[in-house]
Design a protein around this motif. Structure first.
Motif, PDB file in Angstrom:
ATOM      1  N   LEU A   1       0.857  -1.182   0.000  1.00 48.44           N
ATOM      2  CA  LEU A   1       0.000   0.000   0.000  1.00 48.44           C
ATOM      3  C   LEU A   1       0.892   1.231   0.000  1.00 48.44           C
ATOM      4  O   LEU A   1       1.990   1.203   0.550  1.00 48.44           O
ATOM      5  CB  LEU A   1      -0.907   0.018   1.230  1.00 48.44           C
ATOM      6  N   ALA A   2       0.428   2.292  -0.618  1.00 48.01           N
ATOM      7  CA  ALA A   2       1.189   3.541  -0.662  1.00 48.01           C
ATOM      8  C   ALA A   2       0.534   4.568   0.245  1.00 48.01           C
ATOM      9  O   ALA A   2      -0.696   4.684   0.286  1.00 48.01           O
ATOM     10  CB  ALA A   2       1.264   4.072  -2.090  1.00 48.01           C
ATOM     11  N   LEU A   3       1.367   5.289   0.971  1.00 53.61           N
ATOM     12  CA  LEU A   3       0.904   6.413   1.777  1.00 53.61           C
ATOM     13  C   LEU A   3       1.513   7.677   1.187  1.00 53.61           C
ATOM     14  O   LEU A   3       2.737   7.839   1.177  1.00 53.61           O
ATOM     15  CB  LEU A   3       1.330   6.246   3.233  1.00 53.61           C
ATOM     16  N   LEU A   4       0.669   8.554   0.682  1.00 53.76           N
ATOM     17  CA  LEU A   4       1.131   9.819   0.129  1.00 53.76           C
ATOM     18  C   LEU A   4       0.808  10.920   1.124  1.00 53.76           C
ATOM     19  O   LEU A   4      -0.363  11.134   1.475  1.00 53.76           O
ATOM     20  CB  LEU A   4       0.457  10.117  -1.215  1.00 53.76           C
ATOM     21  N   LEU A   5       1.841  11.583   1.618  1.00 50.23           N
ATOM     22  CA  LEU A   5       1.667  12.649   2.598  1.00 50.23           C
ATOM     23  C   LEU A   5       1.996  13.969   1.908  1.00 50.23           C
ATOM     24  O   LEU A   5       3.101  14.150   1.409  1.00 50.23           O
ATOM     25  CB  LEU A   5       2.573  12.416   3.811  1.00 50.23           C
ATOM     26  N   PHE A   6       1.030  14.875   1.896  1.00 44.91           N
ATOM     27  CA  PHE A   6       1.177  16.129   1.162  1.00 44.91           C
ATOM     28  C   PHE A   6       1.421  17.287   2.109  1.00 44.91           C
ATOM     29  O   PHE A   6       0.684  17.490   3.055  1.00 44.91           O
ATOM     30  CB  PHE A   6      -0.093  16.427   0.361  1.00 44.91           C
ATOM     31  N   GLU A   7       2.451  18.031   1.843  1.00 47.50           N
ATOM     32  CA  GLU A   7       2.708  19.284   2.549  1.00 47.50           C
ATOM     33  C   GLU A   7       3.472  20.201   1.606  1.00 47.50           C
ATOM     34  O   GLU A   7       4.636  19.966   1.338  1.00 47.50           O
ATOM     35  CB  GLU A   7       3.528  19.046   3.829  1.00 47.50           C
ATOM     36  N   ASP A   8       2.812  21.200   1.080  1.00 55.14           N
ATOM     37  CA  ASP A   8       3.539  22.219   0.339  1.00 55.14           C
ATOM     38  C   ASP A   8       4.309  23.091   1.330  1.00 55.14           C
ATOM     39  O   ASP A   8       3.865  23.297   2.466  1.00 55.14           O
ATOM     40  CB  ASP A   8       2.582  23.094  -0.473  1.00 55.14           C
ATOM     41  N   PRO A   9       5.478  23.629   0.931  1.00 59.40           N
ATOM     42  CA  PRO A   9       6.257  24.459   1.847  1.00 59.40           C
ATOM     43  C   PRO A   9       5.455  25.643   2.366  1.00 59.40           C
ATOM     44  O   PRO A   9       4.721  26.281   1.623  1.00 59.40           O
ATOM     45  CB  PRO A   9       7.426  24.932   0.968  1.00 59.40           C
ATOM     46  N   THR A  10       5.568  25.892   3.671  1.00 60.33           N
ATOM     47  CA  THR A  10       4.921  27.036   4.282  1.00 60.33           C
ATOM     48  C   THR A  10       5.961  28.129   4.498  1.00 60.33           C
ATOM     49  O   THR A  10       7.156  27.932   4.297  1.00 60.33           O
ATOM     50  CB  THR A  10       4.304  26.637   5.633  1.00 60.33           C
ATOM     51  N   ALA A  11       5.495  29.284   4.931  1.00 62.03           N
ATOM     52  CA  ALA A  11       6.397  30.433   5.066  1.00 62.03           C
ATOM     53  C   ALA A  11       7.543  30.152   6.028  1.00 62.03           C
ATOM     54  O   ALA A  11       8.664  30.625   5.839  1.00 62.03           O
ATOM     55  CB  ALA A  11       5.604  31.648   5.538  1.00 62.03           C
ATOM     56  N   ASP A  12       7.276  29.354   7.086  1.00 64.49           N
ATOM     57  CA  ASP A  12       8.335  29.073   8.057  1.00 64.49           C
ATOM     58  C   ASP A  12       8.955  27.693   7.862  1.00 64.49           C
ATOM     59  O   ASP A  12       9.690  27.208   8.707  1.00 64.49           O
ATOM     60  CB  ASP A  12       7.799  29.209   9.493  1.00 64.49           C
ATOM     61  N   GLU A  13       8.644  27.035   6.734  1.00 66.28           N
ATOM     62  CA  GLU A  13       9.243  25.758   6.343  1.00 66.28           C
ATOM     63  C   GLU A  13       8.955  24.626   7.330  1.00 66.28           C
ATOM     64  O   GLU A  13       9.716  23.675   7.434  1.00 66.28           O
ATOM     65  CB  GLU A  13      10.750  25.909   6.127  1.00 66.28           C
ATOM     66  N   SER A  14       7.869  24.741   8.058  1.00 67.82           N
ATOM     67  CA  SER A  14       7.468  23.640   8.948  1.00 67.82           C
ATOM     68  C   SER A  14       6.568  22.712   8.142  1.00 67.82           C
ATOM     69  O   SER A  14       5.355  22.774   8.221  1.00 67.82           O
ATOM     70  CB  SER A  14       6.743  24.180  10.182  1.00 67.82           C
ATOM     71  N   HIS A  15       7.154  21.834   7.374  1.00 66.44           N
ATOM     72  CA  HIS A  15       6.431  21.104   6.339  1.00 66.44           C
ATOM     73  C   HIS A  15       5.422  20.098   6.881  1.00 66.44           C
ATOM     74  O   HIS A  15       4.360  19.930   6.319  1.00 66.44           O
ATOM     75  CB  HIS A  15       7.422  20.351   5.435  1.00 66.44           C
ATOM     76  N   ILE A  16       5.765  19.375   7.940  1.00 67.57           N
ATOM     77  CA  ILE A  16       4.958  18.234   8.359  1.00 67.57           C
ATOM     78  C   ILE A  16       4.312  18.499   9.715  1.00 67.57           C
ATOM     79  O   ILE A  16       4.993  18.751  10.704  1.00 67.57           O
ATOM     80  CB  ILE A  16       5.813  16.954   8.441  1.00 67.57           C
ATOM     81  N   ASN A  17       2.995  18.426   9.742  1.00 68.12           N
ATOM     82  CA  ASN A  17       2.255  18.551  10.994  1.00 68.12           C
ATOM     83  C   ASN A  17       2.508  17.290  11.832  1.00 68.12           C
ATOM     84  O   ASN A  17       2.304  16.177  11.338  1.00 68.12           O
ATOM     85  CB  ASN A  17       0.766  18.696  10.672  1.00 68.12           C
ATOM     86  N   PRO A  18       2.944  17.433  13.090  1.00 72.53           N
ATOM     87  CA  PRO A  18       3.192  16.247  13.926  1.00 72.53           C
ATOM     88  C   PRO A  18       1.980  15.333  14.048  1.00 72.53           C
ATOM     89  O   PRO A  18       2.135  14.136  14.305  1.00 72.53           O
ATOM     90  CB  PRO A  18       3.562  16.851  15.286  1.00 72.53           C
ATOM     91  N   PHE A  19       0.789  15.864  13.866  1.00 73.74           N
ATOM     92  CA  PHE A  19      -0.409  15.026  13.904  1.00 73.74           C
ATOM     93  C   PHE A  19      -0.331  13.926  12.854  1.00 73.74           C
ATOM     94  O   PHE A  19      -0.684  12.777  13.103  1.00 73.74           O
ATOM     95  CB  PHE A  19      -1.660  15.881  13.688  1.00 73.74           C
TER      96      PHE A  19
ATOM     97  N   PHE B   1       6.497  11.459   0.313  1.00 80.06           N
ATOM     98  CA  PHE B   1       6.138  12.841   0.590  1.00 80.06           C
ATOM     99  C   PHE B   1       5.988  13.559  -0.748  1.00 80.06           C
ATOM    100  O   PHE B   1       6.901  13.545  -1.573  1.00 80.06           O
ATOM    101  CB  PHE B   1       7.205  13.511   1.454  1.00 80.06           C
ATOM    102  N   GLN B   2       4.837  14.180  -0.954  1.00 76.82           N
ATOM    103  CA  GLN B   2       4.509  14.770  -2.246  1.00 76.82           C
ATOM    104  C   GLN B   2       4.218  16.262  -2.108  1.00 76.82           C
ATOM    105  O   GLN B   2       3.733  16.722  -1.075  1.00 76.82           O
ATOM    106  CB  GLN B   2       3.270  14.084  -2.838  1.00 76.82           C
ATOM    107  N   GLN B   3       4.479  16.991  -3.175  1.00 73.20           N
ATOM    108  CA  GLN B   3       4.054  18.373  -3.276  1.00 73.20           C
ATOM    109  C   GLN B   3       2.665  18.393  -3.908  1.00 73.20           C
ATOM    110  O   GLN B   3       2.409  17.713  -4.901  1.00 73.20           O
ATOM    111  CB  GLN B   3       5.019  19.176  -4.154  1.00 73.20           C
ATOM    112  N   LEU B   4       1.757  19.170  -3.347  1.00 72.85           N
ATOM    113  CA  LEU B   4       0.408  19.228  -3.885  1.00 72.85           C
ATOM    114  C   LEU B   4       0.385  19.721  -5.322  1.00 72.85           C
ATOM    115  O   LEU B   4      -0.509  19.394  -6.095  1.00 72.85           O
ATOM    116  CB  LEU B   4      -0.455  20.148  -3.015  1.00 72.85           C
TER     117      LEU B   4
END
Length: 346
Positions: free
Chosen positions: A67-85, A108-111
């Motif tokens: 199975l594939a897990l695709l986690l999306f996080e485009d870069p934010t202003a402060d570069e905190s890409h991944i929500n710990p949740f 890890f993918q870019q939207l």
């Protein structure tokens, strides 16, 4: 041609005195093979030290066992890409896959990328679990393309009437109402909401609607001046509080649409000399690990990531088997900690 000295299922069949197809059925655990034949085949496997070729087996079955897990996080202003949740949920999904005998491919993918086409074409996995999506209205078109391509996928997120896919999410509306009712019970009356309140971000919007409903039931109107947009980062929460204070807004409580926003808001309030909870009560949403370690510990809404991971994997496997699967919402729990105990501190 066969590699020299490489043992195959034909060798096992010859040694056990059965057909190659019987060997294949026995190794798959088929009930069509009787116990005596199965024992002879197993003895031949051990004697010849035969190893199953998983790649060839997967090709014959037309599935990968992955199975594939695709986690999306485009870069934010402060570069905190991944929500710990999402990291907490990643752990529960990994465990659920292992329990079902599946490997998990994490990407890890870019939207902004064409991930919907890439994963449908490469056949790397039997199905896809999607975490994180930013602007849902833009994301929805790619979900629709996945469905049109016949890709089996499930998503963690809001359950919506017009969605083209299966989603597992939490009851965001109930969570927003719980937080607001708690703050009202503490005596707070001017409760600010930090987070985008629009259909572009349906989970935050549902939390806002729960907040507005609780205020209305208490005879109060949701004041648009007390709402400030924020994405799920500490920096955004800090800036949202600064925006409210710069406008001269007075508030005795803050409901942040995520714990990261709440932690940023806490820092901004401290920087302005406002103590939490004595001057301003504060609550978040998600119950990330950090929430119980900030000072004061953060009141928040618990989403059960263990159950969520199991349900996401179960729903995807059922889709792969061709079953009909419905979207589902999980209940949430209010975790009261010192950050919101305004009444006790006054």
């Amino acid at each position: 041609m066969r590699e020299k000295n490489k043992i195959t299922s034909f060798d096992i069949a010859h040694r056990a005195g059965v057909s190659q197809s019987t060997v294949s059925r026995a190794l798959r655990g088929s009930p069509l093979v009787n116990e005596e034949t199965r024992r002879r085949i197993q003895a031949a496997v051990e004697e010849l030290n035969y190893k199953v070729d998983k790649n060839a087996s997967s090709l014959r079955r037309k599935h990968s066992g992955t199975l594939a897990l695709l986690l999306f996080e485009d870069p934010t202003a402060d570069e905190s890409h991944i929500n710990p949740f999402f990291l907490s949920m990643l752990g529960s999904i990994t465990r659920a896959c292992a329990q079902e005998g599946y490997d998990l491919l994490v990407s890890f993918q870019q939207l902004s990328h064409d991930w919907h086409a890439d994963y449908a074409d490469t056949k790397k996995a039997d199905g896809i679990i999607l975490l994180g999506y930013g602007d849902y209205l833009a994301y929805r078109d790619k979900l629709r393309k996945l469905a049109e391509q016949g890709t089996r996928s499930v998503r963690w997120g809001a359950v919506l009437p017009d969605q083209p896919d299966v989603s597992i999410g939490c009851d965001n509306h109930a969570g927003g109402r719980m937080v607001t009712e708690h703050l009202l019970a503490q005596g707070c009356r001017r409760i600010a909401f930090l987070g985008e309140a629009s259909t572009h971000y349906p989970e935050f919007f549902a939390r806002y609607l729960g907040y507005a409903e609780a205020l209305e039931q208490a005879g109060l109107a949701a004041d648009q001046a007390l709402q400030a947009d924020a994405e799920s980062t500490e920096r955004s929460g800090y800036e949202a509080v600064e925006t409210l204070l710069a406008r001269g807004e007075r508030f005795d409580a803050v409901f942040a649409a995520s714990d990261l926003i709440a932690i940023g808001a806490l820092q901004a309030l401290n920087a302005r000399g406002l103590q939490v909870p004595r001057d301003v009560a504060l609550a978040g949403f998600d119950d990330i690990p950090m929430a119980s370690f900030v000072n004061p510990p953060l009141t928040t809404v618990l989403q059960d990531t263990q159950q969520a991971g199991r349900l996401l994997v179960d729903a995807l496997l059922r889709l792969i088997r061709g079953e009909v699967v419905e979207s589902a919402m999980l209940p949430v729990t209010l975790k009261v900690r010192r950050s919101s105990l305004w009444k006790q501190e006054r």
